[in-house]
Structure formats: C-alpha cells, structure tokens
Design a protein around this motif. Structure first.
Motif, PDB file in Angstrom:
ATOM      1  N   UNK A 220      -8.978  36.490 -52.787  1.00 27.16           N
ATOM      2  CA  UNK A 220      -9.688  37.617 -53.290  1.00 27.16           C
ATOM      3  C   UNK A 220      -9.032  38.264 -54.591  1.00 27.16           C
ATOM      4  N   UNK A 221      -9.809  38.898 -55.309  1.00 27.61           N
ATOM      5  CA  UNK A 221      -9.449  39.708 -56.374  1.00 27.61           C
ATOM      6  C   UNK A 221     -10.025  41.289 -56.578  1.00 27.61           C
ATOM      7  N   UNK A 222      -9.297  42.172 -56.509  1.00 25.61           N
ATOM      8  CA  UNK A 222     -10.162  43.356 -56.408  1.00 25.61           C
ATOM      9  C   UNK A 222      -9.715  44.008 -58.077  1.00 25.61           C
ATOM     10  N   UNK A 223     -10.838  44.333 -58.824  1.00 28.83           N
ATOM     11  CA  UNK A 223     -10.573  44.684 -60.073  1.00 28.83           C
ATOM     12  C   UNK A 223     -10.722  46.478 -60.204  1.00 28.83           C
ATOM     13  N   UNK A 224      -9.966  47.163 -60.347  1.00 25.49           N
ATOM     14  CA  UNK A 224     -10.142  48.662 -60.236  1.00 25.49           C
ATOM     15  C   UNK A 224     -10.047  49.229 -61.765  1.00 25.49           C
ATOM     16  N   UNK A 265      -7.217  35.738 -34.239  1.00 26.72           N
ATOM     17  CA  UNK A 265      -6.244  36.362 -35.234  1.00 26.72           C
ATOM     18  C   UNK A 265      -7.163  36.537 -36.580  1.00 26.72           C
ATOM     19  N   UNK A 266      -6.749  37.640 -37.374  1.00 21.90           N
ATOM     20  CA  UNK A 266      -7.235  37.578 -38.826  1.00 21.90           C
ATOM     21  C   UNK A 266      -6.189  38.510 -39.624  1.00 21.90           C
ATOM     22  N   UNK A 267      -5.892  38.022 -40.717  1.00 21.35           N
ATOM     23  CA  UNK A 267      -5.004  38.809 -41.708  1.00 21.35           C
ATOM     24  C   UNK A 267      -5.733  38.911 -43.278  1.00 21.35           C
ATOM     25  N   UNK A 268      -5.433  40.061 -43.646  1.00 21.26           N
ATOM     26  CA  UNK A 268      -5.541  40.324 -44.941  1.00 21.26           C
ATOM     27  C   UNK A 268      -4.183  40.422 -45.741  1.00 21.26           C
ATOM     28  N   UNK A 269      -3.927  40.113 -46.719  1.00 25.82           N
ATOM     29  CA  UNK A 269      -2.638  39.982 -47.315  1.00 25.82           C
ATOM     30  C   UNK A 269      -2.707  40.382 -49.030  1.00 25.82           C
ATOM     31  N   UNK A 270      -2.215  41.285 -49.518  1.00 27.25           N
ATOM     32  CA  UNK A 270      -2.178  41.608 -51.043  1.00 27.25           C
ATOM     33  C   UNK A 270      -0.953  40.925 -51.316  1.00 27.25           C
ATOM     34  N   UNK A 271      -1.168  39.879 -52.170  1.00 27.08           N
ATOM     35  CA  UNK A 271       0.136  39.096 -52.474  1.00 27.08           C
ATOM     36  C   UNK A 271       0.693  39.817 -54.247  1.00 27.08           C
ATOM     37  N   UNK A 286      -6.198  48.421 -63.078  1.00 23.62           N
ATOM     38  CA  UNK A 286      -5.302  47.565 -62.281  1.00 23.62           C
ATOM     39  C   UNK A 286      -6.153  46.402 -61.566  1.00 23.62           C
ATOM     40  N   UNK A 287      -5.164  45.450 -60.704  1.00 19.63           N
ATOM     41  CA  UNK A 287      -5.892  44.423 -60.331  1.00 19.63           C
ATOM     42  C   UNK A 287      -4.931  44.017 -59.083  1.00 19.63           C
ATOM     43  N   UNK A 288      -5.736  43.686 -57.729  1.00 16.55           N
ATOM     44  CA  UNK A 288      -5.138  43.192 -56.588  1.00 16.55           C
ATOM     45  C   UNK A 288      -5.609  41.824 -56.491  1.00 16.55           C
ATOM     46  N   UNK A 289      -4.699  41.026 -56.019  1.00 15.67           N
ATOM     47  CA  UNK A 289      -4.972  39.652 -55.555  1.00 15.67           C
ATOM     48  C   UNK A 289      -4.234  39.419 -54.216  1.00 15.67           C
ATOM     49  N   UNK A 290      -5.017  38.601 -53.459  1.00 11.50           N
ATOM     50  CA  UNK A 290      -4.589  38.100 -52.025  1.00 11.50           C
ATOM     51  C   UNK A 290      -5.133  37.138 -51.493  1.00 11.50           C
ATOM     52  N   UNK A 291      -5.020  37.129 -50.161  1.00 13.57           N
ATOM     53  CA  UNK A 291      -5.515  36.151 -49.253  1.00 13.57           C
ATOM     54  C   UNK A 291      -6.269  36.510 -48.059  1.00 13.57           C
ATOM     55  N   UNK A 292      -7.240  36.143 -47.680  1.00  7.53           N
ATOM     56  CA  UNK A 292      -7.842  36.661 -46.123  1.00  7.53           C
ATOM     57  C   UNK A 292      -7.809  35.303 -45.335  1.00  7.53           C
ATOM     58  N   UNK A 322     -14.528  50.072 -58.523  1.00  5.54           N
ATOM     59  CA  UNK A 322     -13.878  48.799 -58.028  1.00  5.54           C
ATOM     60  C   UNK A 322     -14.644  47.576 -57.581  1.00  5.54           C
ATOM     61  N   UNK A 323     -14.409  46.537 -57.968  1.00  3.22           N
ATOM     62  CA  UNK A 323     -15.161  45.290 -57.615  1.00  3.22           C
ATOM     63  C   UNK A 323     -14.441  44.282 -56.897  1.00  3.22           C
ATOM     64  N   UNK A 324     -14.895  43.554 -55.920  1.00  4.19           N
ATOM     65  CA  UNK A 324     -14.076  42.799 -55.084  1.00  4.19           C
ATOM     66  C   UNK A 324     -14.800  41.125 -55.293  1.00  4.19           C
ATOM     67  N   UNK A 325     -14.144  40.186 -55.682  1.00  5.80           N
ATOM     68  CA  UNK A 325     -14.597  38.693 -55.682  1.00  5.80           C
ATOM     69  C   UNK A 325     -13.867  38.304 -54.733  1.00  5.80           C
ATOM     70  N   UNK A 326     -14.521  37.661 -53.774  1.00  5.70           N
ATOM     71  CA  UNK A 326     -13.781  36.477 -52.924  1.00  5.70           C
ATOM     72  C   UNK A 326     -14.466  35.162 -53.061  1.00  5.70           C
ATOM     73  N   UNK A 327     -13.480  34.157 -53.222  1.00  2.00           N
ATOM     74  CA  UNK A 327     -13.952  32.598 -53.147  1.00  2.00           C
ATOM     75  C   UNK A 327     -14.471  32.350 -51.796  1.00  2.00           C
ATOM     76  N   UNK A 328     -15.049  31.155 -51.618  1.00  2.00           N
ATOM     77  CA  UNK A 328     -15.427  30.531 -50.525  1.00  2.00           C
ATOM     78  C   UNK A 328     -14.132  30.054 -49.905  1.00  2.00           C
ATOM     79  N   UNK A 329     -13.351  29.614 -50.528  1.00  2.00           N
ATOM     80  CA  UNK A 329     -12.090  29.074 -50.028  1.00  2.00           C
ATOM     81  C   UNK A 329     -12.017  27.873 -49.075  1.00  2.00           C
ATOM     82  N   UNK A 330     -11.088  27.683 -48.054  1.00  2.00           N
ATOM     83  CA  UNK A 330     -10.858  26.708 -47.296  1.00  2.00           C
ATOM     84  C   UNK A 330     -11.202  27.045 -46.118  1.00  2.00           C
TER      85      UNK A 330
END
Length: 428
Positions: A220-224, A265-271, A286-292, A322-330
């Motif tokens: 995911x990417x959060x653009x602020x 279980x579930x995890x949200x991590x900003x990397x 500012x920008x946040x990038x992370x994994x779900x 703020x906008x959030x982009x989340x890819x479909x992932x694995x």
C-alpha cells in the motif's frame, strides 16, 4: 478442525505410498555439489527480474542432464522437462531464484559483496531469504531424478522462478507472470510442490500446514498532501509528517480493535516514510509505504476499506488530504488438503515422523500461491538452522545476518525427490 481430521484419516490410509525408491546413493553423491552450487549462488546474487547469470547456471546444468530446457520464461525463468520411462501424470517442482537488496553482514568465505541499483539507490545484494538454497536443492533433485528415469511414472517439470520477492515497479514478474505465460501448460501440470528454507527451524526438521499456510500480501501507498511552511512557524502550514504519524497509529487500531484475531492473524506494517528535504522546512507532502498481511479474504476486504476510510478521515481532521492505493498483491498460500495429506507420509518417510511438524499459519507470504490458484499445490518449510545453535541463535529472513546451515540441504533433495516420485506412483 475438519481439515486436520481429514488430514489424519487420509494420511493413515495412504501411508503405503511413501515408498523406498533406493535413491540414497545418488542423493548422497550429489550433496557436495548442492553445497558448492548454493555457495556460488550465494556469493553471486541477483535481484528480481535480473537473475541472468543464475538462470544461465541453472540452464547449463539441466541441459547437461539431458533435460529439455526452456529459458526466458517470465524474463529470466528456466523450465526443465524430464519425461520418465513410464506414462503418467505431470508434477511440477518449483524453486525461486532471486535475491534481496540487503547488504550482507556475515563473515563467510562465500559472503556476497555484490552491489546493484534498486529504486534509484545503490544497495548491497544478498540471498537473505534462502533462495540460493532452493535453487541448489532443485538442481540436485533434477540430477538425482534424471539418473532414475526408470522410476518415474509420468513427467516432472522443474520451475526455476524469478522475482518471487516482487518485480521492480513498472514490471511484471514472478509466479503470476509465469502462469500467465503458460508454465502450467504444455504439458498440463496436475500438481505442484515447493519448499522454503527456514532459519528458525533446525536442520533435519520439516514443518507444514494444510489449508491457509502463508498470508496474502498487499503493498500500500498513502500519499498525504499538506501545506509547506517554515519549520519555526507550523501554524502557517499543514504538516503532512505529523499527519502521517497519526495515520500510522490509526492503522494499528484496525488490527488491535476491529479485527477478530481469534479467527486469523493480520498485520499492517509501514516500512517506509518519506517527506521533506531539510530540518527547518515543513514539506508540502509525505508518503507512507507498507504491507498488509491477511489469512482470510473477508478480513482482507475489511482492512482495505478501513485503511482508506481512516487515512482520509484522519487527514481531514488535521486539514490535510490523504489517498490510499492498495495493490491486489499475492494471494493466500493455500495448501490443498488432500494433496497435503497424501504427501505427508513422504515427508515422514524421509525425515522421520517425529521431525515433521504441524504448525500454525505464517504471516509471511509466497507467490507460490499463484500456482495454487490454478492447480493443487503443497508448500512446506525445510529446517535450515544450525542444529547445535541455541533456541535464540538464529536471524530472521530479510536481515543482513541471515544464515543457513548447509547440512540441511541433503534432506531438501531427498524430500523433493521422494515427494515427486510418490505423487506419480499414486497416480499411475
């Protein structure tokens, strides 16, 4: 519970299929080669979709064994086809071949000193997730099986897959692209197996789980967007870095206060957090990038929706956007329950029943799941921790100190060889 019960019943009824194929001498003979291959690949790692020399080494070896070889699959992938002396089904064995942008810190004679460019930065390159061991094990498995075609009732497809760690931005890659390019066709694959080395699991041990074994992973990417101002006058602007910190905090409340964690279980991590250019300027953005990571698709949907709502609402509360982009992932790595059950006896045969362990789901992810969306698949964990090390003497995957003990590679060859032959024997 029903999966575990089905597994136990099916394993009991099919234990006869774990046969002794008399391959001990061939497996023992290839061990030194496997270790040599692994160390060479470790010393010369390559990033995702750039595994040119690794692919060349694999293809050369397979061709020397008389295996039909296809190169350039999904950019740098290698596929080998070994037809047995007897007709039967087609089983695939998969190994991933890419390394990570990590600078190695180990003091090993085959330590990686390779550097490359990743996302515009110069980085060290390291097999910090053990893919070097996967390649070497599969090369050894191919050599053993090529010498025993008389024992193969069907066809074995060896899939050496690039970019498991994810293709560079703007590129396709990995298992998803291999499937797209037809790796499970011509001939059509009936089932697929894969393994992953584990730095936390002692050598000689194997771990597995039927059903959802590894998590789905999304980037995911959060653009602020804020308003720039002098650092001494924050009231003259809107601080996107401050807003970013609130969003990071808010995301964790989704996990701790909104999800039914007794279910999965579930995890949200900003990397990664980025924003600003110097100490006394409040930046414009500012920008946040992370994994779900999720193990349930309903929970994944809930997390995705709440992240978008929360980021937007928090930003608005502080006059930012703020906008959030989340890819479909694995997808979730889902081990077919029946295939897991019938394969368990093979693992117990080669490792000893007392060394094969049923575990809970892991929040790590694997794009092996793309194969499992199409055909039955089974993915298991192979021990790679020094058996003489203490309980806390291991380093996590994806770290500079990650280390694998070579003494566990022979069991990997043995497990992959037997699991493939047993599958084909059951299907004849």
């Amino acid at each position: 519970m029903k999966h575990i019960l089905a597994l136990a019943l099916c394993t009991a009824s099919l234990s006869m299929y774990a046969q002794d194929h008399g391959l001990e001498k061939d497996i023992a003979a290839v061990e030194s080669k496997v270790i040599e291959w692994r160390r060479d690949i470790h010393q010369h790692p390559e990033l995702s979709n750039r595994e040119f020399k690794t692919a060349e080494k694999i293809a050369k070896h397979l061709k020397s064994l008389g295996i039909d070889v296809q190169t350039g699959v999904a950019h740098t992938g290698v596929v080998g086809l070994l037809k047995g002396d007897h007709p039967g089904k087609v089983v695939a064995l998969r190994a991933d071949i890419d390394a990570l942008p990590v600078t190695e810190r180990n003091d090993l004679p085959y330590k990686s000193e390779v550097t490359s460019e990743y996302l515009g930065q110069e980085v060290g390159v390291m097999h910090a997730c053990g893919h070097d061991t996967h390649v070497a094990i599969m090369m050894g498995t191919a050599e053993v099986l090529s010498k025993n075609k008389d024992k193969i009732h069907g066809t074995i497809k060896f899939i050496f897959q690039p970019a498991e760690e994810g293709a560079p931005p703007g590129e396709e890659g990995g298992a998803e692209l291999m499937v797209k390019e037809g790796v499970l066709e011509n001939p059509k694959v009936d089932a697929i197996y894969g393994l992953h080395i584990g730095s936390y699991l002692p050598v000689g041990h194997i771990a597995y789980k039927p059903g959802g074994a590894l998590a789905a992973a999304q980037r995911f990417v959060v653009k602020i967007k804020g308003k720039q101002s002098h650092g001494s006058q924050p009231w003259g602007g809107i601080d996107p870095i401050f807003v970013a910190s609130k969003i990071v905090d808010g995301f964790q409340s989704i996990i701790s206060r909104e999800l039914e964690l007794t279910k999965e279980a579930a995890v949200i991590t900003v990397g990664k957090i980025s924003g600003g250019v110097r100490n006394n300027i409040i930046p414009e953005s500012a920008e946040l990038i992370g994994t779900i990571r999720t193990l349930d698709y309903d929970m994944q949907k809930q997390v995705n929706e709440r992240m978008k709502e929360m980021a937007s609402t928090i930003a608005k509360a502080y006059r930012a956007e703020a906008t959030v982009e989340i890819d479909k992932g694995v997808p979730i790595t889902f081990n077919d329950v029946d295939l897991t059950a019938t394969s368990l006896s093979s693992l117990q045969e080669v490792a000893g029943a007392e060394n094969v362990h049923l575990i809970k789901a892991i929040t790590g992810a694997e794009d092996f799941s793309f194969y499992q969306e199409k055909i039955p698949g089974f993915f298991y964990i192979l021990g790679g921790k020094d058996p003489n090390a203490g309980p806390d003497e291991h380093f996590p995957h994806h770290t500079p100190d990650f280390k694998i003990d070579d003494s566990g590679l022979q069991l990997g060859v043995k497990a992959m060889t037997e699991i493939a032959l047993d599958y084909l024997d059951r299907s004849k």
